[in-house]
Design an enzyme around this catalytic site. Sequence first.
Site, mmCIF file in Angstrom:
data_model
loop_
_atom_site.group_PDB
_atom_site.id
_atom_site.type_symbol
_atom_site.label_atom_id
_atom_site.label_comp_id
_atom_site.label_asym_id
_atom_site.label_seq_id
_atom_site.Cartn_x
_atom_site.Cartn_y
_atom_site.Cartn_z
ATOM 1 N N GLU A 13 0.821 -1.220 0.000
ATOM 2 C CA GLU A 13 0.000 0.000 0.000
ATOM 3 C C GLU A 13 0.850 1.263 0.000
ATOM 4 O O GLU A 13 0.719 2.112 0.890
ATOM 5 C CB GLU A 13 -0.896 0.013 1.248
ATOM 6 C CG GLU A 13 -1.778 -1.199 1.414
ATOM 7 C CD GLU A 13 -2.491 -1.217 2.765
ATOM 8 O OE1 GLU A 13 -2.076 -0.488 3.691
ATOM 9 O OE2 GLU A 13 -3.461 -1.962 2.899
ATOM 10 N N GLY A 36 1.912 4.989 -0.684
ATOM 11 C CA GLY A 36 1.249 6.242 -1.054
ATOM 12 C C GLY A 36 2.308 7.271 -1.389
ATOM 13 O O GLY A 36 2.554 7.619 -2.538
ATOM 14 N N ARG A 37 3.006 7.721 -0.334
ATOM 15 C CA ARG A 37 3.998 8.783 -0.464
ATOM 16 C C ARG A 37 5.075 8.450 -1.497
ATOM 17 O O ARG A 37 5.496 9.313 -2.248
ATOM 18 C CB ARG A 37 4.649 8.998 0.902
ATOM 19 C CG ARG A 37 5.513 10.234 0.988
ATOM 20 C CD ARG A 37 6.299 10.245 2.299
ATOM 21 N NE ARG A 37 5.534 9.932 3.483
ATOM 22 C CZ ARG A 37 4.999 10.833 4.301
ATOM 23 N NH1 ARG A 37 5.145 12.111 4.048
ATOM 24 N NH2 ARG A 37 4.336 10.450 5.366
ATOM 25 N N CYS A 51 -4.192 33.464 10.001
ATOM 26 C CA CYS A 51 -4.013 34.101 11.307
ATOM 27 C C CYS A 51 -3.523 33.131 12.371
ATOM 28 O O CYS A 51 -4.205 32.882 13.362
ATOM 29 C CB CYS A 51 -5.324 34.727 11.744
ATOM 30 S SG CYS A 51 -5.848 35.927 10.552
ATOM 31 N N GLU A 52 -2.379 32.549 12.156
ATOM 32 C CA GLU A 52 -1.761 31.666 13.144
ATOM 33 C C GLU A 52 -0.255 31.737 12.969
ATOM 34 O O GLU A 52 0.230 31.720 11.830
ATOM 35 C CB GLU A 52 -2.158 30.206 12.906
ATOM 36 C CG GLU A 52 -3.618 29.938 13.097
ATOM 37 C CD GLU A 52 -3.895 28.543 13.650
ATOM 38 O OE1 GLU A 52 -2.991 27.927 14.240
ATOM 39 O OE2 GLU A 52 -5.036 28.107 13.471
ATOM 40 N N TYR A 95 -0.116 13.881 0.664
ATOM 41 C CA TYR A 95 -0.604 14.531 1.881
ATOM 42 C C TYR A 95 -0.506 16.054 1.768
ATOM 43 O O TYR A 95 -0.201 16.752 2.744
ATOM 44 C CB TYR A 95 0.150 13.999 3.117
ATOM 45 C CG TYR A 95 0.133 12.484 3.179
ATOM 46 C CD1 TYR A 95 -1.049 11.812 3.474
ATOM 47 C CD2 TYR A 95 1.268 11.722 2.881
ATOM 48 C CE1 TYR A 95 -1.088 10.417 3.488
ATOM 49 C CE2 TYR A 95 1.235 10.333 2.902
ATOM 50 C CZ TYR A 95 0.054 9.692 3.204
ATOM 51 O OH TYR A 95 0.013 8.320 3.217
HETATM 52 N N1 LLP Z 1 -1.562 1.899 4.551
HETATM 53 C C1 LLP Z 1 -2.082 2.353 5.701
HETATM 54 C C2 LLP Z 1 -2.913 1.463 6.490
HETATM 55 C C3 LLP Z 1 -1.834 3.671 6.114
HETATM 56 O O1 LLP Z 1 -2.357 4.105 7.263
HETATM 57 C C4 LLP Z 1 -1.027 4.517 5.311
HETATM 58 C C5 LLP Z 1 -0.762 5.901 5.706
HETATM 59 C C6 LLP Z 1 -0.513 4.000 4.105
HETATM 60 C C7 LLP Z 1 -0.797 2.690 3.760
HETATM 61 C C8 LLP Z 1 0.347 4.816 3.180
HETATM 62 O O2 LLP Z 1 1.524 5.186 3.770
HETATM 63 P P1 LLP Z 1 2.675 5.877 2.906
HETATM 64 O O3 LLP Z 1 3.180 4.836 1.914
HETATM 65 O O4 LLP Z 1 2.072 7.034 2.199
HETATM 66 O O5 LLP Z 1 3.686 6.258 3.892
HETATM 67 N N2 LLP Z 1 -0.317 12.874 6.663
HETATM 68 C C9 LLP Z 1 0.952 12.284 7.026
HETATM 69 C C10 LLP Z 1 1.032 10.827 6.655
HETATM 70 C C11 LLP Z 1 -0.076 9.979 7.216
HETATM 71 C C12 LLP Z 1 0.011 8.544 6.836
HETATM 72 C C13 LLP Z 1 -1.229 7.813 7.161
HETATM 73 N N3 LLP Z 1 -1.268 6.435 6.746
HETATM 74 C C14 LLP Z 1 2.074 13.107 6.378
HETATM 75 O O6 LLP Z 1 1.783 14.103 5.735
HETATM 76 O O7 LLP Z 1 3.245 12.788 6.549
#
Ligand code: LLP
Length: 419
Positions: A274, A276-277, A343-344, A372
């Site tokens: 999974e 994402g980033r 305003c922060e 994100y």
């Molecule tokens: N799978 C699950 C169950 C997750 O909770 C997440 C991310 C991913 C996959 C994807 O993770 P990645 O490959 O993107 O690291 N908003 C935060 C990051 C929150 C991540 C939440 N879960 C930021 O901007 O760093």
Amino acid sequence: MHDFKFKNNELYCEAVKVSDVVEKVGTPLYLYSHNTLVDHFTKIQKAFASINPLICFAMKSNDNMAVLKTLADQGAGFDIVSVGELKKLKKIKADTKKVVFASVGKTEEEIVEAIKAQILFFNVESLPELDEIDRIAGQMNKTARVALRINPDVEAPTHAKITTGTLKNKFGIDLTTARKIIKSKTKYKNIDFSGLHVHIGSQITKSEPFVNALKRVIEFLNVLRAEDGIELEYLDIGGGLGIIYKDEKPQTAQDFADAVLPYLKETGLKIVMEPGRFIAGNAGIFVTRVLYLKDNGVKKFLIVDGGMNDLIRPSLYDAYHEIVPVKKKTGKKEVMDVVGPICESGDYFAKDRELPVLKKGDLLAVMSAGAYGYVMASNYNVRGRAPEVIVKGSQFGVAKKRETFEDLIKGESVPAFLK
Ligand code: LLP
């Protein structure tokens, strides 16, 4: 690797000049590179080719439909966390059979819709949730496939707000409870126990925490096999691969594969991932324009037209994002805070950053904003969200329009008794 590069001192996204997009669309804006998205997806696919995993893009990191379509066209599945995300996937006609659904708080509506969409499996985060899925599937005369999200209780060195794999976090099921559940699986008449899920956190730059988690998973699988005679079909290893924001030296997809493949093969299970980033992070930038310069004798502030409502990562996680002028500048540099109009005091993109001397009207690119970024934007201070634009080669198109004032007040009214 990404496709935001300087040519003749001008920042380009693939073959498109960033300033040309700004001229058409205005600022602030998000800009994504199609080629970078595809390239990052392909890097994971190639590194893991020997086990042919299902790569489910974590769409919480970027849910723009143009981005989703780009990845669906590459064969990606999707990791979702809400029915809204599922509905977006249906809009782009993605194959919902390649969807996995995590979230500690799935509602009845979400469970019903996901069963109807025949998703691959639910990543189940607690016993009461499992009972609920069993009950709802029964009512619908269906069998729901689930993977238990186990909490391996391993530390992952990352920001406290994005680590998930220890028992101090709300995620997953501890191993003792997970074993009890799986052993009593015949109790759950409408559940097919398809596998296990593990996700230990995000922006993890080394492979050790993943390997440690996998070792726990393997021990657990071995107990299930040897002592309980239970075989599963899938192992979902979550996301979490870190990227370069500043001077990190993260594992490449190949390093990661080299480290974890032996363990994944040992499980003998079909693998789901999974990320994402890793796919979207460096595939996007946020472009903002200098409004004012302010020098109070103690500090210099560069005030720009984007704010924490557009990109909250620096404010929320003290995250570092590289900032570069869209037109390369040489000569004198000065140290300043790059701040927004909100305003922060927490409304900033950079603190004490050395940047070239800039003036009103100059454009800045906040790098690595593809994951994100937009998805965490809000309308705080009644600010419309910035548009999202995608580039492919020499073409670009608005993938989501800038929000207008009318968009912002849609559905809002003063009840009659207050008039
Ligand atoms: N799978 C699950 C169950 C997750 O909770 C997440 C991310 C991913 C996959 C994807 O993770 P990645 O490959 O993107 O690291 N908003 C935060 C990051 C929150 C991540 C939440 N879960 C930021 O901007 O760093």
